[in-house]
Write a protein that holds these residues in place. Sequence first.
Motif, PDB file in Angstrom:
ATOM      1  N   ARG A 146       0.818  -1.220   0.000  1.00 55.53           N
ATOM      2  CA  ARG A 146       0.000   0.000   0.000  1.00 55.53           C
ATOM      3  C   ARG A 146       0.855   1.274   0.000  1.00 55.53           C
ATOM      4  N   ALA A 147       1.847   1.355   0.874  1.00 50.95           N
ATOM      5  CA  ALA A 147       2.681   2.561   0.953  1.00 50.95           C
ATOM      6  C   ALA A 147       3.472   2.766  -0.340  1.00 50.95           C
ATOM      7  N   GLU A 148       3.994   1.693  -0.876  1.00 53.26           N
ATOM      8  CA  GLU A 148       4.767   1.768  -2.118  1.00 53.26           C
ATOM      9  C   GLU A 148       3.893   2.304  -3.257  1.00 53.26           C
ATOM     10  N   TYR A 149       2.677   1.807  -3.338  1.00 52.26           N
ATOM     11  CA  TYR A 149       1.738   2.264  -4.366  1.00 52.26           C
ATOM     12  C   TYR A 149       1.432   3.751  -4.192  1.00 52.26           C
ATOM     13  N   GLU A 150       1.073   4.133  -2.990  1.00 51.76           N
ATOM     14  CA  GLU A 150       0.675   5.517  -2.729  1.00 51.76           C
ATOM     15  C   GLU A 150       1.809   6.505  -3.001  1.00 51.76           C
ATOM     16  N   GLU A 151       3.027   6.145  -2.645  1.00 52.70           N
ATOM     17  CA  GLU A 151       4.159   7.064  -2.774  1.00 52.70           C
ATOM     18  C   GLU A 151       4.764   7.104  -4.173  1.00 52.70           C
ATOM     19  N   LEU A 152       4.788   5.955  -4.854  1.00 51.71           N
ATOM     20  CA  LEU A 152       5.586   5.884  -6.082  1.00 51.71           C
ATOM     21  C   LEU A 152       4.885   5.352  -7.321  1.00 51.71           C
ATOM     22  N   ARG A 153       3.805   4.628  -7.185  1.00 50.97           N
ATOM     23  CA  ARG A 153       3.302   3.880  -8.332  1.00 50.97           C
ATOM     24  C   ARG A 153       1.878   4.206  -8.771  1.00 50.97           C
ATOM     25  N   ARG A 154       1.262   5.191  -8.162  1.00 48.59           N
ATOM     26  CA  ARG A 154      -0.093   5.557  -8.569  1.00 48.59           C
ATOM     27  C   ARG A 154      -0.060   5.982 -10.044  1.00 48.59           C
ATOM     28  N   GLY A 155      -0.999   5.451 -10.810  1.00 52.38           N
ATOM     29  CA  GLY A 155      -1.089   5.773 -12.230  1.00 52.38           C
ATOM     30  C   GLY A 155      -0.347   4.806 -13.138  1.00 52.38           C
ATOM     31  N   TRP A 156       0.320   3.817 -12.564  1.00 53.46           N
ATOM     32  CA  TRP A 156       1.068   2.858 -13.369  1.00 53.46           C
ATOM     33  C   TRP A 156       0.210   1.686 -13.841  1.00 53.46           C
ATOM     34  N   GLY A 157      -1.026   1.591 -13.330  1.00 48.66           N
ATOM     35  CA  GLY A 157      -1.924   0.541 -13.809  1.00 48.66           C
ATOM     36  C   GLY A 157      -1.834  -0.761 -13.048  1.00 48.66           C
ATOM     37  N   HIS A 158      -1.380  -0.699 -11.805  1.00 51.03           N
ATOM     38  CA  HIS A 158      -1.281  -1.920 -10.991  1.00 51.03           C
ATOM     39  C   HIS A 158      -1.903  -1.666  -9.630  1.00 51.03           C
ATOM     40  N   SER A 159      -1.998  -2.712  -8.839  1.00 51.94           N
ATOM     41  CA  SER A 159      -2.744  -2.616  -7.603  1.00 51.94           C
ATOM     42  C   SER A 159      -1.930  -3.138  -6.423  1.00 51.94           C
ATOM     43  N   THR A 160      -2.599  -3.249  -5.288  1.00 49.01           N
ATOM     44  CA  THR A 160      -1.966  -3.695  -4.053  1.00 49.01           C
ATOM     45  C   THR A 160      -2.584  -5.006  -3.594  1.00 49.01           C
ATOM     46  N   TRP A 161      -1.866  -5.692  -2.702  1.00 45.48           N
ATOM     47  CA  TRP A 161      -2.421  -6.920  -2.148  1.00 45.48           C
ATOM     48  C   TRP A 161      -3.701  -6.609  -1.371  1.00 45.48           C
ATOM     49  N   TYR A 162      -3.748  -5.459  -0.736  1.00 47.10           N
ATOM     50  CA  TYR A 162      -4.909  -5.084   0.053  1.00 47.10           C
ATOM     51  C   TYR A 162      -6.145  -4.911  -0.844  1.00 47.10           C
ATOM     52  N   ALA A 163      -5.990  -4.229  -1.964  1.00 48.65           N
ATOM     53  CA  ALA A 163      -7.108  -4.058  -2.893  1.00 48.65           C
ATOM     54  C   ALA A 163      -7.542  -5.404  -3.469  1.00 48.65           C
ATOM     55  N   ALA A 164      -6.593  -6.297  -3.696  1.00 50.39           N
ATOM     56  CA  ALA A 164      -6.918  -7.641  -4.192  1.00 50.39           C
ATOM     57  C   ALA A 164      -7.792  -8.387  -3.190  1.00 50.39           C
ATOM     58  N   VAL A 165      -7.398  -8.351  -1.930  1.00 52.23           N
ATOM     59  CA  VAL A 165      -8.165  -9.029  -0.883  1.00 52.23           C
ATOM     60  C   VAL A 165      -9.552  -8.408  -0.753  1.00 52.23           C
ATOM     61  N   GLN A 166      -9.637  -7.079  -0.773  1.00 56.04           N
ATOM     62  CA  GLN A 166     -10.931  -6.403  -0.657  1.00 56.04           C
ATOM     63  C   GLN A 166     -11.848  -6.767  -1.824  1.00 56.04           C
ATOM     64  N   THR A 167     -11.292  -6.851  -3.025  1.00 53.97           N
ATOM     65  CA  THR A 167     -12.078  -7.232  -4.192  1.00 53.97           C
ATOM     66  C   THR A 167     -12.586  -8.666  -4.046  1.00 53.97           C
ATOM     67  N   ALA A 168     -11.705  -9.568  -3.643  1.00 52.28           N
ATOM     68  CA  ALA A 168     -12.096 -10.971  -3.473  1.00 52.28           C
ATOM     69  C   ALA A 168     -13.177 -11.127  -2.401  1.00 52.28           C
ATOM     70  N   LEU A 169     -13.046 -10.397  -1.297  1.00 51.45           N
ATOM     71  CA  LEU A 169     -14.054 -10.463  -0.240  1.00 51.45           C
ATOM     72  C   LEU A 169     -15.396  -9.917  -0.715  1.00 51.45           C
ATOM     73  N   ALA A 170     -15.359  -8.773  -1.389  1.00 52.13           N
ATOM     74  CA  ALA A 170     -16.601  -8.159  -1.883  1.00 52.13           C
ATOM     75  C   ALA A 170     -17.302  -9.053  -2.909  1.00 52.13           C
ATOM     76  N   ALA A 171     -16.520  -9.780  -3.696  1.00 52.71           N
ATOM     77  CA  ALA A 171     -17.076 -10.655  -4.716  1.00 52.71           C
ATOM     78  C   ALA A 171     -17.412 -12.049  -4.180  1.00 52.71           C
ATOM     79  N   ARG A 172     -17.113 -12.284  -2.930  1.00 50.16           N
ATOM     80  CA  ARG A 172     -17.318 -13.592  -2.306  1.00 50.16           C
ATOM     81  C   ARG A 172     -16.671 -14.708  -3.120  1.00 50.16           C
ATOM     82  N   VAL A 173     -15.403 -14.477  -3.482  1.00 46.70           N
ATOM     83  CA  VAL A 173     -14.633 -15.486  -4.212  1.00 46.70           C
ATOM     84  C   VAL A 173     -14.400 -16.672  -3.289  1.00 46.70           C
ATOM     85  N   LYS A 174     -14.581 -17.844  -3.820  1.00 52.69           N
ATOM     86  CA  LYS A 174     -14.421 -19.048  -3.001  1.00 52.69           C
ATOM     87  C   LYS A 174     -12.985 -19.332  -2.651  1.00 52.69           C
TER      88      LYS A 174
END
Length: 174
Positions: A146-174
Amino acid sequence: RDRPARYHVFFTHYHFDHVEGLPLFHPLYDSNSRMTVYGFEAGDRRVRDVLESLIRPPYFPVTLADVPAKIDYVRVDGTPTVIGDITVSSLPLNHPDGCLSYRLEHGAHRIVYATDHEHGDAATDRALVQFSEGTDYLIYDATYLRAEYEELRRGWGHSTWYAAVQTALAARVK
């Protein structure tokens, strides 16, 4: 080796790290092979035009147009594609120059491949959650802390492990 082989190759996008293996794909050099290559139009350039512009001298010694395999090019437009008993659907993601995610469905089983997605666009993020709803597996871009993304990589078209987990939880991925 004696009978024709059939291959279906789905491109998420055309950044070089995602296409550089194609010219080394052995079936391209087998005249018994038939490939269908799927991708999106990049501006006014068709799938074939984009790939043929990358796989040719001086980038590679052989042109894609001259390989022995028979290649068909299909523009992905959001319409599901059926290959045998597998249905492949697509969804645009948030990535520089465009990107597609793919969902493969076989009977009651589903898997979503959603790499090279930058979280943060609310509409795209909601669409990805809906696209992934209840899937067995979600393969999601989790390149940065998260910190690396916020400080250096915003706009590069990639995400964080935290956003991945939040997406999986919201989608109820098995």
